[in-house]
Write a protein that holds these residues in place. Structure first.
Motif, PDB file in Angstrom:
ATOM      1  N   ALA A  39      50.438 -10.406 -86.360  1.00  0.00           N
ATOM      2  CA  ALA A  39      50.775  -9.864 -85.047  1.00  0.00           C
ATOM      3  C   ALA A  39      49.621 -10.113 -84.089  1.00  0.00           C
ATOM      4  O   ALA A  39      48.466 -10.198 -84.502  1.00  0.00           O
ATOM      5  CB  ALA A  39      51.053  -8.375 -85.166  1.00  0.00           C
ATOM      6  N   ARG A  40      49.928 -10.233 -82.828  1.00  0.00           N
ATOM      7  CA  ARG A  40      48.892 -10.453 -81.822  1.00  0.00           C
ATOM      8  C   ARG A  40      48.998  -9.390 -80.744  1.00  0.00           C
ATOM      9  O   ARG A  40      50.088  -9.086 -80.268  1.00  0.00           O
ATOM     10  CB  ARG A  40      49.025 -11.850 -81.192  1.00  0.00           C
ATOM     11  CG  ARG A  40      47.898 -12.156 -80.205  1.00  0.00           C
ATOM     12  CD  ARG A  40      48.023 -13.541 -79.630  1.00  0.00           C
ATOM     13  NE  ARG A  40      49.200 -13.678 -78.782  1.00  0.00           N
ATOM     14  CZ  ARG A  40      49.411 -14.711 -77.964  1.00  0.00           C
ATOM     15  NH1 ARG A  40      48.561 -15.707 -77.922  1.00  0.00           N
ATOM     16  NH2 ARG A  40      50.506 -14.755 -77.212  1.00  0.00           N
ATOM     17  N   ILE A  41      47.867  -8.824 -80.383  1.00  0.00           N
ATOM     18  CA  ILE A  41      47.812  -7.819 -79.324  1.00  0.00           C
ATOM     19  C   ILE A  41      47.038  -8.436 -78.154  1.00  0.00           C
ATOM     20  O   ILE A  41      45.877  -8.831 -78.306  1.00  0.00           O
ATOM     21  CB  ILE A  41      47.103  -6.541 -79.798  1.00  0.00           C
ATOM     22  CG1 ILE A  41      47.793  -5.960 -81.038  1.00  0.00           C
ATOM     23  CG2 ILE A  41      47.069  -5.509 -78.675  1.00  0.00           C
ATOM     24  CD1 ILE A  41      47.039  -4.809 -81.670  1.00  0.00           C
ATOM     25  N   ASP A 100      49.748  -6.392 -73.651  1.00  0.00           N
ATOM     26  CA  ASP A 100      50.323  -5.347 -74.504  1.00  0.00           C
ATOM     27  C   ASP A 100      49.601  -4.020 -74.363  1.00  0.00           C
ATOM     28  O   ASP A 100      50.153  -2.967 -74.684  1.00  0.00           O
ATOM     29  CB  ASP A 100      50.269  -5.781 -75.972  1.00  0.00           C
ATOM     30  CG  ASP A 100      51.018  -7.072 -76.218  1.00  0.00           C
ATOM     31  OD1 ASP A 100      52.188  -7.151 -75.795  1.00  0.00           O
ATOM     32  OD2 ASP A 100      50.438  -7.998 -76.809  1.00  0.00           O
ATOM     33  N   ALA A 101      48.349  -4.086 -73.917  1.00  0.00           N
ATOM     34  CA  ALA A 101      47.551  -2.864 -73.800  1.00  0.00           C
ATOM     35  C   ALA A 101      46.493  -3.035 -72.721  1.00  0.00           C
ATOM     36  O   ALA A 101      46.096  -4.160 -72.393  1.00  0.00           O
ATOM     37  CB  ALA A 101      46.886  -2.534 -75.137  1.00  0.00           C
ATOM     38  N   LEU A 102      46.053  -1.907 -72.163  1.00  0.00           N
ATOM     39  CA  LEU A 102      44.949  -1.874 -71.202  1.00  0.00           C
ATOM     40  C   LEU A 102      43.814  -1.127 -71.897  1.00  0.00           C
ATOM     41  O   LEU A 102      43.950   0.053 -72.223  1.00  0.00           O
ATOM     42  CB  LEU A 102      45.366  -1.143 -69.920  1.00  0.00           C
ATOM     43  CG  LEU A 102      46.557  -1.751 -69.161  1.00  0.00           C
ATOM     44  CD1 LEU A 102      47.010  -0.806 -68.060  1.00  0.00           C
ATOM     45  CD2 LEU A 102      46.198  -3.116 -68.588  1.00  0.00           C
ATOM     46  N   TRP A 103      42.711  -1.844 -72.129  1.00  0.00           N
ATOM     47  CA  TRP A 103      41.600  -1.227 -72.874  1.00  0.00           C
ATOM     48  C   TRP A 103      40.307  -1.642 -72.192  1.00  0.00           C
ATOM     49  O   TRP A 103      39.709  -2.641 -72.513  1.00  0.00           O
ATOM     50  CB  TRP A 103      41.624  -1.704 -74.327  1.00  0.00           C
ATOM     51  CG  TRP A 103      40.797  -0.866 -75.265  1.00  0.00           C
ATOM     52  CD1 TRP A 103      39.692  -0.132 -74.955  1.00  0.00           C
ATOM     53  CD2 TRP A 103      41.031  -0.666 -76.661  1.00  0.00           C
ATOM     54  NE1 TRP A 103      39.217   0.502 -76.069  1.00  0.00           N
ATOM     55  CE2 TRP A 103      40.024   0.187 -77.133  1.00  0.00           C
ATOM     56  CE3 TRP A 103      41.976  -1.153 -77.560  1.00  0.00           C
ATOM     57  CZ2 TRP A 103      39.943   0.575 -78.475  1.00  0.00           C
ATOM     58  CZ3 TRP A 103      41.894  -0.769 -78.874  1.00  0.00           C
ATOM     59  CH2 TRP A 103      40.888   0.094 -79.328  1.00  0.00           C
ATOM     60  N   ASN A 104      39.888  -0.835 -71.228  1.00  0.00           N
ATOM     61  CA  ASN A 104      38.718  -1.228 -70.443  1.00  0.00           C
ATOM     62  C   ASN A 104      38.251  -0.048 -69.592  1.00  0.00           C
ATOM     63  O   ASN A 104      38.272  -0.101 -68.379  1.00  0.00           O
ATOM     64  CB  ASN A 104      39.079  -2.422 -69.558  1.00  0.00           C
ATOM     65  CG  ASN A 104      37.873  -3.159 -68.994  1.00  0.00           C
ATOM     66  OD1 ASN A 104      37.951  -3.713 -67.922  1.00  0.00           O
ATOM     67  ND2 ASN A 104      36.758  -3.184 -69.692  1.00  0.00           N
ATOM     68  N   VAL A 228      49.277   1.728 -73.138  1.00  0.00           N
ATOM     69  CA  VAL A 228      50.328   0.826 -73.611  1.00  0.00           C
ATOM     70  C   VAL A 228      51.602   1.116 -72.818  1.00  0.00           C
ATOM     71  O   VAL A 228      51.670   2.088 -72.066  1.00  0.00           O
ATOM     72  CB  VAL A 228      50.601   1.013 -75.122  1.00  0.00           C
ATOM     73  CG1 VAL A 228      49.351   0.710 -75.944  1.00  0.00           C
ATOM     74  CG2 VAL A 228      51.097   2.421 -75.423  1.00  0.00           C
ATOM     75  N   ARG A 229      52.615   0.271 -72.994  1.00  0.00           N
ATOM     76  CA  ARG A 229      53.898   0.553 -72.347  1.00  0.00           C
ATOM     77  C   ARG A 229      54.481   1.839 -72.926  1.00  0.00           C
ATOM     78  O   ARG A 229      54.365   2.099 -74.131  1.00  0.00           O
ATOM     79  CB  ARG A 229      54.870  -0.615 -72.559  1.00  0.00           C
ATOM     80  CG  ARG A 229      54.578  -1.809 -71.653  1.00  0.00           C
ATOM     81  CD  ARG A 229      55.602  -2.912 -71.843  1.00  0.00           C
ATOM     82  NE  ARG A 229      55.440  -3.577 -73.123  1.00  0.00           N
ATOM     83  CZ  ARG A 229      54.537  -4.526 -73.366  1.00  0.00           C
ATOM     84  NH1 ARG A 229      53.694  -4.910 -72.414  1.00  0.00           N
ATOM     85  NH2 ARG A 229      54.461  -5.091 -74.551  1.00  0.00           N
ATOM     86  N   ASP A 232      56.499   1.547 -76.003  1.00  0.00           N
ATOM     87  CA  ASP A 232      55.861   0.926 -77.179  1.00  0.00           C
ATOM     88  C   ASP A 232      55.166   2.004 -78.006  1.00  0.00           C
ATOM     89  O   ASP A 232      53.944   1.992 -78.195  1.00  0.00           O
ATOM     90  CB  ASP A 232      54.877  -0.155 -76.746  1.00  0.00           C
ATOM     91  CG  ASP A 232      54.528  -1.118 -77.880  1.00  0.00           C
ATOM     92  OD1 ASP A 232      54.917  -0.835 -79.037  1.00  0.00           O
ATOM     93  OD2 ASP A 232      53.863  -2.135 -77.615  1.00  0.00           O
ATOM     94  N   THR A 233      55.959   2.922 -78.505  1.00  0.00           N
ATOM     95  CA  THR A 233      55.397   4.052 -79.260  1.00  0.00           C
ATOM     96  C   THR A 233      54.825   3.614 -80.604  1.00  0.00           C
ATOM     97  O   THR A 233      53.926   4.271 -81.142  1.00  0.00           O
ATOM     98  CB  THR A 233      56.479   5.120 -79.489  1.00  0.00           C
ATOM     99  OG1 THR A 233      57.623   4.514 -80.105  1.00  0.00           O
ATOM    100  CG2 THR A 233      56.906   5.748 -78.164  1.00  0.00           C
ATOM    101  N   GLU A 234      55.318   2.504 -81.135  1.00  0.00           N
ATOM    102  CA  GLU A 234      54.800   2.011 -82.419  1.00  0.00           C
ATOM    103  C   GLU A 234      53.350   1.576 -82.282  1.00  0.00           C
ATOM    104  O   GLU A 234      52.488   1.961 -83.082  1.00  0.00           O
ATOM    105  CB  GLU A 234      55.655   0.846 -82.920  1.00  0.00           C
ATOM    106  CG  GLU A 234      55.186   0.304 -84.271  1.00  0.00           C
ATOM    107  CD  GLU A 234      56.040  -0.856 -84.775  1.00  0.00           C
ATOM    108  OE1 GLU A 234      55.727  -1.400 -85.847  1.00  0.00           O
ATOM    109  OE2 GLU A 234      57.007  -1.226 -84.075  1.00  0.00           O
ATOM    110  N   LEU A 235      53.051   0.772 -81.261  1.00  0.00           N
ATOM    111  CA  LEU A 235      51.675   0.328 -81.051  1.00  0.00           C
ATOM    112  C   LEU A 235      50.773   1.508 -80.727  1.00  0.00           C
ATOM    113  O   LEU A 235      49.642   1.594 -81.216  1.00  0.00           O
ATOM    114  CB  LEU A 235      51.619  -0.706 -79.919  1.00  0.00           C
ATOM    115  CG  LEU A 235      50.220  -1.232 -79.567  1.00  0.00           C
ATOM    116  CD1 LEU A 235      49.547  -1.867 -80.773  1.00  0.00           C
ATOM    117  CD2 LEU A 235      50.299  -2.226 -78.404  1.00  0.00           C
TER     118      LEU A 235
END
Length: 266
Positions: A39-41, A100-104, A228-229, A232-235
């Motif tokens: 998988a790729r994030i 897929d995500a905002l991490w900053n 996350v979106r 997208d509760t799984e991520l």
């Protein structure tokens, strides 16, 4: 006739045996699932946001949040790709599935919760006020009639505007593409103060400690989380689990010590 019958029976047996082997091989192949690609994030970030995420002298993206994201992705068995984005358009990038995500250094706010799903907080932060060392500005009240700056789209903007009495006293409130540009204007005398995330501000100020001063007062405390979106509760659940494990086994604290000199993980 007997010889011919025997030959025909042997031929038929060979055909049936061959079919049996092919059917067996096909059945085995069907029973064995094909290997799945990792998988790729894709993580969206502002790549000029030291020490959370920025480019080093080799133009490689590095930083505290980069190390945290790499470790979390490793625990999820996933590849991670860092994608620089226009931070002021981060919600559009996320909802448009370009990341897929905002991490900053993303601050958790009630307003952002309307459009973003957040992990549990992993760091506490303050919105500090940076001024020139010789400015004479000592308190928030001293910002009356002054030109104040902050990064466009950052939580610093929201924090400043929330303090209505102080905000209305500014001569002007200017926004910049990034904090480095804002601090450059402060050094050049075009700004009287910059409001910035503490983790970022103190890192940048430490590089030129003789030029800047940080006021004791600030514009509030906030928590950082990974966005996350909302669907997208799984991520979100997987990231929460990874972050929790990283805190418990000390890995997150080690990453924090590398970038901040101490463990400031929430």
């Amino acid at each position: 006739m007997k010889k011919l019958a025997a030959v025909l029976l042997m031929s038929l047996g060979a055909v049936l045996a061959g079919c049996s082997k092919e059917d067996s091989a096909a059945t085995q192949a069907a029973a064995t699932p094909a290997p799945q690609a990792a998988a790729r994030i894709v993580i969206g970030l502002d790549d000029n946001f030291p020490p959370m995420g920025f480019r080093d002298e080799k133009n490689e993206i590095v930083g505290f949040d980069i190390d945290m994201a790499r470790e979390a992705a490793k625990r999820l068995g996933a590849e991670v790709q860092f994608k620089p984005i226009d931070w002021s358009a981060k919600e559009a990038e996320l909802s448009g599935k370009r990341v897929d995500a905002l991490w900053n250094g993303l601050t958790i706010t009630e307003e952002r919760k309307q459009n973003i799903g957040f992990t549990a907080p992993y760091m506490e932060n303050h919105q500090i006020i940076v001024v020139a060392a010789n400015s004479g500005i000592k308190t928030k009240a001293d910002l009356a009639g002054k030109v104040v700056g902050a990064q466009e789209g950052s939580s610093a903007v929201d924090a400043v505007k929330k303090d209505d009495a102080v905000f209305k006293g500014f001569k002007e409130f200017k926004t910049f593409g990034d904090n480095v540009a804002a601090l450059m204007d402060l050094s050049a005398g075009r700004l009287n103060a910059v409001v910035v995330d503490e983790v970022v501000g103190r890192y940048l100020v430490s590089k030129k400690a003789d030029q800047y001063a940080v006021l004791e007062e600030n514009f509030g405390t906030e928590d950082y989380g990974v966005g996350v979106r909302k669907d997208d509760t799984e991520l979100q659940a997987k990231l929460d689990k990874a972050l929790s494990e990283m805190k418990q086994d000390g890995t997150a604290g080690q990453i924090a010590a590398k970038w901040f000199g101490k463990n400031i993980i929430k």
